[in-house]
Design a protein around this motif. Sequence first.
Motif, PDB file in Angstrom:
ATOM      1  N   THR A 137       1.109  -1.363  -0.156  1.00  0.00           N
ATOM      2  CA  THR A 137      -0.172  -0.085   0.155  1.00  0.00           C
ATOM      3  C   THR A 137       0.870   1.399  -0.093  1.00  0.00           C
ATOM      4  O   THR A 137       1.833   1.184   0.451  1.00  0.00           O
ATOM      5  CB  THR A 137      -0.732  -0.257   1.555  1.00  0.00           C
ATOM      6  N   ASP A 138       0.287   3.138   0.163  1.00  0.00           N
ATOM      7  CA  ASP A 138       1.408   3.375  -0.767  1.00  0.00           C
ATOM      8  C   ASP A 138       1.863   3.452   1.104  1.00  0.00           C
ATOM      9  O   ASP A 138       3.287   4.560   1.441  1.00  0.00           O
ATOM     10  CB  ASP A 138       0.529   4.835  -0.075  1.00  0.00           C
ATOM     11  N   ASP A 139       1.446   2.901   2.655  1.00  0.00           N
ATOM     12  CA  ASP A 139       2.533   2.827   3.248  1.00  0.00           C
ATOM     13  C   ASP A 139       3.641   1.729   3.593  1.00  0.00           C
ATOM     14  O   ASP A 139       4.367   2.424   4.307  1.00  0.00           O
ATOM     15  CB  ASP A 139       1.535   2.240   4.391  1.00  0.00           C
ATOM     16  N   ALA A 162      -1.400   2.389  -3.760  1.00  0.00           N
ATOM     17  CA  ALA A 162      -2.773   2.913  -3.904  1.00  0.00           C
ATOM     18  C   ALA A 162      -2.902   2.945  -1.570  1.00  0.00           C
ATOM     19  O   ALA A 162      -1.976   2.391  -0.919  1.00  0.00           O
ATOM     20  CB  ALA A 162      -4.193   2.249  -4.006  1.00  0.00           C
ATOM     21  N   ARG A 163      -3.830   3.372  -1.531  1.00  0.00           N
ATOM     22  CA  ARG A 163      -4.363   3.306   0.075  1.00  0.00           C
ATOM     23  C   ARG A 163      -4.886   2.263   0.314  1.00  0.00           C
ATOM     24  O   ARG A 163      -5.450   1.494  -0.555  1.00  0.00           O
ATOM     25  CB  ARG A 163      -5.274   4.660   0.386  1.00  0.00           C
ATOM     26  N   ARG A 164      -4.814   0.995   1.757  1.00  0.00           N
ATOM     27  CA  ARG A 164      -5.509   0.270   2.136  1.00  0.00           C
ATOM     28  C   ARG A 164      -6.981   0.648   1.711  1.00  0.00           C
ATOM     29  O   ARG A 164      -7.272  -0.686   1.090  1.00  0.00           O
ATOM     30  CB  ARG A 164      -5.371   0.705   3.702  1.00  0.00           C
ATOM     31  N   ASP A 221      -8.547   1.142  -0.866  1.00  0.00           N
ATOM     32  CA  ASP A 221      -8.688   0.400  -2.602  1.00  0.00           C
ATOM     33  C   ASP A 221      -7.922  -0.793  -2.951  1.00  0.00           C
ATOM     34  O   ASP A 221      -8.752  -1.510  -3.299  1.00  0.00           O
ATOM     35  CB  ASP A 221      -7.222   1.081  -3.081  1.00  0.00           C
TER      36      ASP A 221
END
Length: 383
Positions: free
Chosen positions: A212-214, A235-237, A239
């Motif tokens: 993810t983006d994290d 992408a974000r979680r 997504d």
Amino acid sequence: MPRSLGAAGHSFQTPRVAQGGSLFLPMLRLPGLIDPHVHLRDPGAVHKEDWDSGTAAALAGGFTTVLAMPNTRPPIFDEATLNLSLDSARQKARCDYAQFLGAGPANAATAASLAPRAAGLKMYLDATFGDLRLDDMLLWQAHFRNWPADMPIVVHAESRSMAAAILLAAIHDRSVHIAHVSLKEEILLIKAARERGLRVTCEVAPHHLFLTDDSAGEGLLRGHPGRSEVRPRLARRVDVAALWENLDVIDCFATDHAPHTLEEKDSAEPPPGFPGLETALPLFLTAVHEGRLTMEQITEKCHTNPRRLFNLPAQPETWIEVDPDAGYEIRAADQHTRCGWTPYEGWKVRGRLRRVVLRGREVFKDGELSASPGTGRNVRSPG
Ligand SMILES: [Zn+2]
């Protein structure tokens, strides 16, 4: 040789008793995997991959067929450049393959005339992709009109561009395949379009399912922002969760194997992309172990569906064997890709590729490749 057990596409080997009485766990057999989206950098950037190293990585990842993208240097968009890539592939490829043609602003008729020799047509509908950029929707339409209806069109089209691509395909009464879907809004739009009867199919890359983006703050990616660069972006979680919740909408898994060296990734202008051929299968097998995916879904999305969508011939006497319980740590040092790194360095996975048999010949066993360069076949070449 493992016995075949019916229509599920995979089977269990009879457990064998080892010396000392311990039991080997059953080996699982799957059909040769198909990756419909790889970047092999040949011609133009063979310091980080070529038809030899890229197809070695494919076999070592369980893929017996790869479909190569056209954004090389030069890009593959006419007869001369198609021959350039296919000549190199004929000499170097170790697994079976086909080459995509790129849709450029002025090659719609030429590309269509070469369609039988190509994996399909690849259209880049947003972001900057040099010579293959199509800014104007009239340029898109020339390709939708010219390209044969029974041959695949794959589009790189994110978010609203994706919606436009689906609309234009519908207007031209043809199918379209969306590359590397990464967002919740995208997978839900594809689902809705299909419910209305539109002919749209899609693929998802492993990094959009497992990162993810994290993730940019973790492991090998930490402190090196260029290493996380990929298109579409991580992408974000929410997504990633939407992709997992809509696995039934995802036709194919495709690695989007896009090797760059770490030096390039850490430079002032880091190129987007991750290597992925050798990490996809262990990530999927780990997801099976965790109960998030089934072996049937791996077979469907990495073999049955890509074979159907891209009109690929059967590979007789071809299969892979995996040990579903073998745990190991992903290490770039064990890989065959020339780029020399992986975003999953140090990840503990469960499920290991043991053996690959391609057209009756053992080509990979326990980390060792025995396929020679030039033994791969062009699946679009007659005979
Ligand atoms: Zn790509």
